[in-house]
Design a protein around this motif. Structure first.
Motif: not given
Length: 318
Positions: A29-38, A150-159
């Motif tokens: 996938s590309s960055a932000d593909e299918g992701l909801v902002p915020g 906006n701290p609510r839209n962070d990438v919280e976890v990376v594996t």
């Protein structure tokens, strides 16, 4: 028969482990593909294991097969646990026990890509391929979300799950020759390159993510005793695989002061990442076996997801 001769006799088909395995493909996938902002994000990077390969049956339509893998693999299972257990609120709250209900998953991993619809094949994901294909997308997403207002839209976890082939391919080519010195030299070289590439990945992710994002890596399990490569002598296959992964001494091959899993643990700790321990976790029923000397079954993916969950959040309540 000494250990080296017994191991050599079962390694003639070792290419299956790192070349033939993961012969199916997936889409990155590309960055932000299918992701909801915020809204917060769980970002997964890796190879066919992170892509969920073999976690669901093969279907007549290829993309339906891929969808099944990605819906049942460890990344999807871990995502479900994070939604329930992860506190992703930007400040302390009485609602933390509700988990992270709006967490979004972006899985950049893929399997090897055979020729399809006129497109050229792609090999399975190694660390250099991950650096080329997935790392730029990952760091761009982390940079845009984790450093805005906006701290609510962070990438919280990376594996991150990748790297087994980076050591096995060059090392086993020399180990098969029966020359202990050449085998040891090949492993030393492979470990050096692995350390550089793995450090590059984790360092870049940490720098882009900032100090608070959770980053988790994974040690490698030993599938050799449970597939065709270990049929003749599972004990010898186990000894050889464990030697590469954890170090130690194997008669006929020599002594390794550390294994590739020690590199994963050390680099992860240096950059503030936790490590999901899967070495020794998977058994015969958790691996495809036969000619597939790499991939977990659904139960194996479940155990891997549990290892990541424990590393990130602590053991779940009984």
């Amino acid at each position: 028969m000494d250990t080296r001769k017994r191991v050599t006799s079962i390694l003639a088909m070792m290419a299956l482990l790192v070349v033939g395995a993961g012969s199916s493909m997936s889409r990155a996938s590309s960055a932000d593909e299918g992701l909801v902002p915020g809204l917060p994000v769980y970002l997964a990077l890796g190879d066919s294991i992170a892509n969920g390969e073999a976690s669901a049956p093969t279907l007549p339509a290829y993309w339906e097969t891929v969808a099944g893998w990605r819906a049942n693999g460890y990344v999807a299972q871990l995502d479900a646990a994070l939604v329930t257990r992860l506190d992703c609120l930007p400040a302390a709250s009485t609602h933390a026990a509700d988990g992270c209900r709006q967490l979004q998953l972006l899985n950049l991993s893929r399997s090897a890509v055979p020729p399809l619809n006129g497109q050229p094949e792609k090999p399975g994901v190694t660390l250099p391929i991950l650096i080329e294909e997935q790392l730029p997308t990952a760091t761009a997403l982390l940079g845009s979300r984790n450093h805005d207002a906006n701290p609510r839209n962070d990438v919280e976890v990376v594996t991150i799950t990748a790297g087994g082939a980076d050591v096995l391919v060059p090392a086993l080519g020399s180990c098969l020759g029966g020359d202990a010195g050449a085998c040891s030299a090949a492993l030393t070289s492979a470990f050096t390159e692995f350390t550089a590439n793995f450090s590059h990945i984790v360092s870049d992710l940490r720098q882009a993510a900032g100090p608070d994002a959770r980053i988790a890596t994974m040690t490698l399990y030993n599938p050799l005793p449970f597939c065709v490569l270990g049929q003749a002598d599972p004990a010898a296959a186990e000894a050889f695989g464990n030697w590469v992964l954890e170090g130690g001494t194997v008669p006929g091959f020599g002594t390794l002061p550390y294994g590739v899993n020690d590199i994963i643990r050390s680099v992860s700790q240096h950059y503030g990442a936790v490590t999901a321990e899967t070495f020794g976790l998977l058994g015969a029923g958790d691996l495809v076996g036969g000619g597939d000397c790499r991939h977990p079954t659904r139960s194996g993916h479940t155990k891997i997801a549990g290892a990541f969950e424990t590393a990130l959040l602590g053991a779940p309540s009984p």
